[in-house]
Design a protein around this motif. Structure first.
Motif, PDB file in Angstrom:
ATOM      1  N   LEU A  89       1.631  16.006   8.727  1.00  0.00           N
ATOM      2  CA  LEU A  89       1.656  15.076   7.428  1.00  0.00           C
ATOM      3  C   LEU A  89       0.366  15.015   6.622  1.00  0.00           C
ATOM      4  O   LEU A  89      -0.777  14.967   7.634  1.00  0.00           O
ATOM      5  CB  LEU A  89       1.783  13.965   7.615  1.00  0.00           C
ATOM      6  CG  LEU A  89       3.578  13.331   7.975  1.00  0.00           C
ATOM      7  CD1 LEU A  89       3.893  11.853   8.241  1.00  0.00           C
ATOM      8  CD2 LEU A  89       4.234  14.211   6.741  1.00  0.00           C
TER       9      LEU A  89
ATOM     10  N   LYS B 259      -0.031  -5.371   5.490  1.00  0.00           N
ATOM     11  CA  LYS B 259      -0.650  -6.468   6.309  1.00  0.00           C
ATOM     12  C   LYS B 259       0.490  -6.465   6.789  1.00  0.00           C
ATOM     13  O   LYS B 259       0.688  -7.000   8.182  1.00  0.00           O
ATOM     14  CB  LYS B 259      -1.942  -7.013   5.997  1.00  0.00           C
ATOM     15  CG  LYS B 259      -2.914  -6.154   5.076  1.00  0.00           C
ATOM     16  CD  LYS B 259      -4.487  -7.280   5.507  1.00  0.00           C
ATOM     17  CE  LYS B 259      -5.357  -6.389   5.176  1.00  0.00           C
ATOM     18  NZ  LYS B 259      -6.739  -7.806   4.819  1.00  0.00           N
TER      19      LYS B 259
ATOM     20  N   PHE C  41       1.805   5.062  -0.573  1.00  0.00           N
ATOM     21  CA  PHE C  41       0.990   6.408   0.046  1.00  0.00           C
ATOM     22  C   PHE C  41       2.287   8.260  -0.215  1.00  0.00           C
ATOM     23  O   PHE C  41       3.334   7.819  -0.007  1.00  0.00           O
ATOM     24  CB  PHE C  41       0.611   6.917   1.482  1.00  0.00           C
ATOM     25  CG  PHE C  41      -0.131   5.931   2.085  1.00  0.00           C
ATOM     26  CD1 PHE C  41       0.403   4.966   2.393  1.00  0.00           C
ATOM     27  CD2 PHE C  41      -1.455   5.617   2.023  1.00  0.00           C
ATOM     28  CE1 PHE C  41      -0.198   3.575   2.881  1.00  0.00           C
ATOM     29  CE2 PHE C  41      -2.096   4.593   2.640  1.00  0.00           C
ATOM     30  CZ  PHE C  41      -1.458   3.587   3.165  1.00  0.00           C
TER      31      PHE C  41
ATOM     32  N   TYR D  13       1.336  -1.322   0.196  1.00  0.00           N
ATOM     33  CA  TYR D  13      -0.373  -0.281   0.370  1.00  0.00           C
ATOM     34  C   TYR D  13       0.888   1.172  -0.083  1.00  0.00           C
ATOM     35  O   TYR D  13       1.623   1.910   1.008  1.00  0.00           O
ATOM     36  CB  TYR D  13      -1.347   0.142   1.852  1.00  0.00           C
ATOM     37  CG  TYR D  13      -1.780  -1.222   1.492  1.00  0.00           C
ATOM     38  CD1 TYR D  13      -1.879  -1.649   2.294  1.00  0.00           C
ATOM     39  CD2 TYR D  13      -2.345  -1.802   0.680  1.00  0.00           C
ATOM     40  CE1 TYR D  13      -2.721  -3.224   2.705  1.00  0.00           C
ATOM     41  CE2 TYR D  13      -2.870  -3.070   0.504  1.00  0.00           C
ATOM     42  CZ  TYR D  13      -3.462  -3.411   1.904  1.00  0.00           C
ATOM     43  OH  TYR D  13      -4.060  -4.422   1.533  1.00  0.00           O
TER      44      TYR D  13
ATOM     45  N   ASN E  16       0.258  -3.408   9.415  1.00  0.00           N
ATOM     46  CA  ASN E  16       0.429  -1.939   8.810  1.00  0.00           C
ATOM     47  C   ASN E  16       1.026  -0.219   9.520  1.00  0.00           C
ATOM     48  O   ASN E  16       0.315   0.386   9.473  1.00  0.00           O
ATOM     49  CB  ASN E  16      -1.096  -1.562  10.410  1.00  0.00           C
ATOM     50  CG  ASN E  16      -2.076  -3.179   9.582  1.00  0.00           C
ATOM     51  OD1 ASN E  16      -2.189  -3.535   8.691  1.00  0.00           O
ATOM     52  ND2 ASN E  16      -2.135  -3.581  10.710  1.00  0.00           N
ATOM     53  N   LYS E  17       2.173  -0.880   9.934  1.00  0.00           N
ATOM     54  CA  LYS E  17       2.995   0.574   9.789  1.00  0.00           C
ATOM     55  C   LYS E  17       3.823   1.363   8.672  1.00  0.00           C
ATOM     56  O   LYS E  17       4.013  -0.099   8.146  1.00  0.00           O
ATOM     57  CB  LYS E  17       3.878   0.644  11.322  1.00  0.00           C
ATOM     58  CG  LYS E  17       4.908  -0.743  11.020  1.00  0.00           C
ATOM     59  CD  LYS E  17       6.202  -0.924  11.851  1.00  0.00           C
ATOM     60  CE  LYS E  17       6.250  -2.753  11.828  1.00  0.00           C
ATOM     61  NZ  LYS E  17       5.842  -3.623  13.051  1.00  0.00           N
ATOM     62  N   LEU E  18       3.694   1.957   8.883  1.00  0.00           N
ATOM     63  CA  LEU E  18       4.029   2.941   7.533  1.00  0.00           C
ATOM     64  C   LEU E  18       5.740   2.712   7.894  1.00  0.00           C
ATOM     65  O   LEU E  18       6.178   3.306   8.811  1.00  0.00           O
ATOM     66  CB  LEU E  18       3.319   3.932   7.749  1.00  0.00           C
ATOM     67  CG  LEU E  18       1.690   4.732   7.067  1.00  0.00           C
ATOM     68  CD1 LEU E  18       1.721   6.002   6.464  1.00  0.00           C
ATOM     69  CD2 LEU E  18       1.385   3.416   5.973  1.00  0.00           C
TER      70      LEU E  18
ATOM     71  N   PHE F  87       6.421  13.307   1.049  1.00  0.00           N
ATOM     72  CA  PHE F  87       7.451  12.104   1.918  1.00  0.00           C
ATOM     73  C   PHE F  87       6.420  11.434   1.253  1.00  0.00           C
ATOM     74  O   PHE F  87       5.157  10.621   1.282  1.00  0.00           O
ATOM     75  CB  PHE F  87       6.470  11.692   3.737  1.00  0.00           C
ATOM     76  CG  PHE F  87       8.113  12.867   4.207  1.00  0.00           C
ATOM     77  CD1 PHE F  87       7.189  14.418   4.611  1.00  0.00           C
ATOM     78  CD2 PHE F  87       9.246  12.428   4.569  1.00  0.00           C
ATOM     79  CE1 PHE F  87       7.789  15.018   5.340  1.00  0.00           C
ATOM     80  CE2 PHE F  87      10.294  13.126   5.085  1.00  0.00           C
ATOM     81  CZ  PHE F  87       9.691  15.081   5.979  1.00  0.00           C
TER      82      PHE F  87
ATOM     83  N   LEU G  50      -2.657  13.685   3.910  1.00  0.00           N
ATOM     84  CA  LEU G  50      -2.635  12.678   3.252  1.00  0.00           C
ATOM     85  C   LEU G  50      -2.546  13.335   1.570  1.00  0.00           C
ATOM     86  O   LEU G  50      -3.111  13.441   1.221  1.00  0.00           O
ATOM     87  CB  LEU G  50      -3.246  11.776   3.293  1.00  0.00           C
ATOM     88  CG  LEU G  50      -3.420  10.711   1.950  1.00  0.00           C
ATOM     89  CD1 LEU G  50      -2.260   9.755   2.279  1.00  0.00           C
ATOM     90  CD2 LEU G  50      -4.132   9.709   2.544  1.00  0.00           C
TER      91      LEU G  50
ATOM     92  N   LYS H 281      -3.039   7.599  -2.404  1.00  0.00           N
ATOM     93  CA  LYS H 281      -2.946   6.740  -2.182  1.00  0.00           C
ATOM     94  C   LYS H 281      -3.156   5.824  -2.979  1.00  0.00           C
ATOM     95  O   LYS H 281      -4.070   5.921  -4.000  1.00  0.00           O
ATOM     96  CB  LYS H 281      -3.731   5.943  -0.567  1.00  0.00           C
ATOM     97  CG  LYS H 281      -5.822   6.082  -0.996  1.00  0.00           C
ATOM     98  CD  LYS H 281      -6.222   6.515   0.379  1.00  0.00           C
ATOM     99  CE  LYS H 281      -8.035   5.417  -0.298  1.00  0.00           C
ATOM    100  NZ  LYS H 281      -8.235   7.242  -0.295  1.00  0.00           N
TER     101      LYS H 281
ATOM    102  N   PHE I 231      -3.665   1.109  -3.135  1.00  0.00           N
ATOM    103  CA  PHE I 231      -4.396   0.346  -2.504  1.00  0.00           C
ATOM    104  C   PHE I 231      -4.096  -1.117  -3.605  1.00  0.00           C
ATOM    105  O   PHE I 231      -3.958  -2.252  -3.406  1.00  0.00           O
ATOM    106  CB  PHE I 231      -5.496   0.168  -1.875  1.00  0.00           C
ATOM    107  CG  PHE I 231      -5.711   1.004  -0.535  1.00  0.00           C
ATOM    108  CD1 PHE I 231      -6.256   1.633  -0.410  1.00  0.00           C
ATOM    109  CD2 PHE I 231      -4.528   1.296  -0.324  1.00  0.00           C
ATOM    110  CE1 PHE I 231      -6.918   2.662   1.334  1.00  0.00           C
ATOM    111  CE2 PHE I 231      -4.217   2.236   1.300  1.00  0.00           C
ATOM    112  CZ  PHE I 231      -5.248   2.882   1.424  1.00  0.00           C
TER     113      PHE I 231
ATOM    114  N   PHE J  49       8.257   5.307   5.795  1.00  0.00           N
ATOM    115  CA  PHE J  49       8.901   6.618   5.233  1.00  0.00           C
ATOM    116  C   PHE J  49      10.262   6.713   4.365  1.00  0.00           C
ATOM    117  O   PHE J  49      11.091   6.225   4.726  1.00  0.00           O
ATOM    118  CB  PHE J  49       8.686   7.677   6.016  1.00  0.00           C
ATOM    119  CG  PHE J  49       7.220   7.777   6.531  1.00  0.00           C
ATOM    120  CD1 PHE J  49       6.674   7.012   7.952  1.00  0.00           C
ATOM    121  CD2 PHE J  49       6.200   8.710   5.365  1.00  0.00           C
ATOM    122  CE1 PHE J  49       5.202   7.196   8.045  1.00  0.00           C
ATOM    123  CE2 PHE J  49       5.321   8.934   6.318  1.00  0.00           C
ATOM    124  CZ  PHE J  49       3.943   8.446   7.391  1.00  0.00           C
TER     125      PHE J  49
ATOM    126  N   TYR K 260       2.445  11.424   1.107  1.00  0.00           N
ATOM    127  CA  TYR K 260       1.881  12.948   1.825  1.00  0.00           C
ATOM    128  C   TYR K 260       2.815  14.352   2.008  1.00  0.00           C
ATOM    129  O   TYR K 260       3.865  14.554   1.563  1.00  0.00           O
ATOM    130  CB  TYR K 260       2.963  12.909   3.581  1.00  0.00           C
ATOM    131  CG  TYR K 260       1.598  11.632   4.126  1.00  0.00           C
ATOM    132  CD1 TYR K 260       1.534   9.988   3.712  1.00  0.00           C
ATOM    133  CD2 TYR K 260       0.232  12.245   4.445  1.00  0.00           C
ATOM    134  CE1 TYR K 260       0.458   9.216   3.837  1.00  0.00           C
ATOM    135  CE2 TYR K 260      -0.506  10.279   5.904  1.00  0.00           C
ATOM    136  CZ  TYR K 260      -0.773   9.281   5.012  1.00  0.00           C
ATOM    137  OH  TYR K 260      -1.333   8.670   5.520  1.00  0.00           O
TER     138      TYR K 260
END
Lengths: 114, 114
Positions: free
Chosen positions: A44, A96, A34, A32, A100-102, A90, A46, A49, A51, A104, A36
């Motif tokens: 930040l 998953k 993104f 996923y 679920n953490k991004l 960024f 958005l 995105k 997906f 950068f 920002y």
């Protein structure tokens, strides 16, 4: 491990000119992605995105990005830059498999010349 | 509607003191994240809460850092015995659910340890 590379630390562009910011990612599963934007002293926001589905995604403020799986890239573009687009941008990857953490990239600072 | 809010916006503390940073997520968002933004390290994940599940603490840099989320809403990040290297902007984000949902960021708390 996942990672994001933004090769350009700074970019200077003239107002009205086009802008492209590069982003390359490494991720072991379906990413996923993104973009920002961060204005000085701000959090930040958005921009857009990705997906799944259409690889060309539209965002706010006239920005778009294209996902290219074969190149592991997710470059951000804008056809005509406005002075208010001066900020730091960024790219981030999550999903998953990453809990679920991004993650950068290091960011690209955009300066707009009048 | 209201976005993610964080308090205080700025915090200056002496080395060795404890600090608490607060985050109010968007109402109804079940996932909450803390990140740290510093000059040397960029944007780093710290901790993630999802509903009533055990938090993912994999990004906390040391046992001086802890966080809790009360009632599935407000979260507090605590840093004990602060060090100068803890100086950074601490960003909180929330999302409707974990997984394929974008994260919305608050304005951040700028922490300066003197």
């Amino acid at each position: 491990a996942q990672s994001v590379t933004q090769p350009d630390i700074h970019i200077t562009v003239s107002e009205g000119a086009s802008l492209e910011l590069r982003c390359n990612y490494s991720y072991g599963a379906t990413p996923y992605l993104f973009w920002y934007v961060q204005s000085p002293g701000q959090g930040l926001q958005l921009l857009l995105k990705y997906f799944s589905g259409d690889t060309l995604v539209q965002g706010i403020k006239g920005f778009e990005a294209e996902f290219k799986r074969s190149q592991s890239s997710f470059n951000l573009r804008k056809p005509s830059v406005h002075w208010s687009d001066a900020a730091e941008y960024f790219c981030a990857v999550g999903g998953k498999a990453a809990g679920n953490k991004l993650t950068f990239g290091g960011g690209t600072r955009v300066l707009v010349k009048p | 509607g209201a976005g993610v809010s964080q308090s205080p916006s700025n915090k200056v503390t002496e080395k060795g003191k404890d600090v608490e940073l607060r985050c109010d997520p968007i109402s109804g968002h079940t996932a909450l994240y803390w990140y740290r933004q510093s000059l040397g390290q960029g944007l780093e994940f710290l901790i993630y809460f999802q509903g009533n599940s055990a938090p993912d603490k994999s990004g906390l840099p040391s046992d001086r850092f802890s966080a809790e989320r009360t009632g599935g809403s407000v979260s507090t990040l605590t840093i004990q015995r602060t060090q100068q290297e803890d100086s950074a902007v601490y960003l909180c984000a929330s999302s409707p659910l974990a997984g394929a949902y974008e994260q919305y960021f608050g304005p951040g708390t700028r922490l300066t340890v003197t």
